[in-house]
Design an enzyme around this catalytic site. Structure first.
Site, mmCIF file in Angstrom:
data_model
loop_
_atom_site.group_PDB
_atom_site.id
_atom_site.type_symbol
_atom_site.label_atom_id
_atom_site.label_comp_id
_atom_site.label_asym_id
_atom_site.label_seq_id
_atom_site.Cartn_x
_atom_site.Cartn_y
_atom_site.Cartn_z
ATOM 1 C CG ASP A 115 60.872 28.355 36.405
ATOM 2 O OD1 ASP A 115 60.593 29.120 35.466
ATOM 3 O OD2 ASP A 115 60.537 27.158 36.420
HETATM 4 N N1 URA Z 1 57.685 23.792 38.408
HETATM 5 C C1 URA Z 1 58.667 24.377 37.683
HETATM 6 O O1 URA Z 1 59.387 23.717 36.946
HETATM 7 N N2 URA Z 1 58.825 25.703 37.788
HETATM 8 C C2 URA Z 1 58.049 26.479 38.574
HETATM 9 O O2 URA Z 1 58.217 27.704 38.612
HETATM 10 C C3 URA Z 1 57.027 25.854 39.313
HETATM 11 C C4 URA Z 1 56.870 24.501 39.212
#
Ligand code: URA
Length: 248
Positions: A115
């Site tokens: 993310d």
């Molecule tokens: N879990 C998350 O919350 N975000 C990510 O980018 C990867 C795993």
């Protein structure tokens, strides 16, 4: 080289597929004498040539970009979206790569996103089979995250994450697979996941009333980010690609 790849290729097509421009622009570049094969300038953009070995072809005095299959790892900084374009107009991870990489055919895709606010290892490849092997939910390839949270750990996270019964909001009928949490401090831990649901780590901690303040992916399969600096990328060797494919 993957099965079905032709042993020869028209240089204009080769360059266009590597993002050096349209077919016309590539042909113009070749006719200008800027493209050399084995030290000799090419003259005919349409005359098939053997697929060049690394270092054999030069463009404007620089080695030709690597041919497919190409696989690289990137140390993603916070603030970049894992996408070919940020709908909000912000930077995306392709901004950290040579501009030509955005234009290649076959296209370079990411094998598992992070993310926007998370940092760490992102794998990018134009190899559809590798992409499938790394992202397939059937593979259970481990991904290791370093996590910081804003409240002290409660103490029961290890057990709850390992139980295989934790459910995320909106997914009450699909409990999470067991995950391994190891506390590394009062407000920090490593978490190893073998599945990849949307914002999974953040939502797992939210389900226990905590909030993730930092999230970093350190490894995928047996491949570790190592000392690659934030914002930097590097091509993977064949042996490293195999590590990526290794389940534990
Ligand atoms: N879990 C998350 O919350 N975000 C990510 O980018 C990867 C795993």
């Amino acid at each position: 080289m993957a099965g079905g790849v032709k042993p020869t290729i028209r240089p204009e097509r080769l360059l266009a597929n590597l993002g050096y421009g349209s077919r016309k622009e590539a042909a113009r570049l070749i006719r200008s004498g800027a493209v050399c094969l084995g030290g000799q300038p090419l003259t005919d953009p349409a005359k098939p040539i053997p697929r060049p070995a690394p270092g054999e072809m030069m463009v404007n005095g620089e080695p030709l970009d690597p041919l497919p299959p190409l696989t690289l790892i990137l140390h993603k900084p916070a603030g970049y979206v894992c996408s070919h374009r940020d709908p909000e107009g912000g930077p995306d991870i392709f901004d950290l790569l040579p501009p030509r990489f955005r234009l290649r055919d076959p296209r370079i895709s990411m094998a598992g996103r992070l993310d926007k606010e998370s940092t760490g290892m992102v794998v990018l490849t134009d190899d559809g089979q590798l992409l499938h092997r790394v992202t397939s939910p059937r593979r259970h390839l481990p991904k290791l995250y370093l996590v910081e949270v804003d409240r002290p750990l409660r103490g029961d996270e290890v057990e709850i994450f390992a139980s295989g019964t934790l459910v995320l909001r909106g997914e009450e009928d699909k409990p999470l697979k067991p995950a391994e949490l190891r506390p590394t401090g009062e407000r920090s831990a490593t978490v190893e996941l073998r599945e990849g649901r949307y914002h999974q780590v953040r939502r797992m901690f939210a389900a226990l009333g905590n909030h993730v303040t930092k999230l970093h992916r350190q490894s995928i399969g047996a491949l570790d980010l190592g000392s690659l600096e934030e914002g930097q990328w590097r091509l993977l060797e064949d042996a490293e690609r195999a590590l990526l494919d290794t389940e534990s």
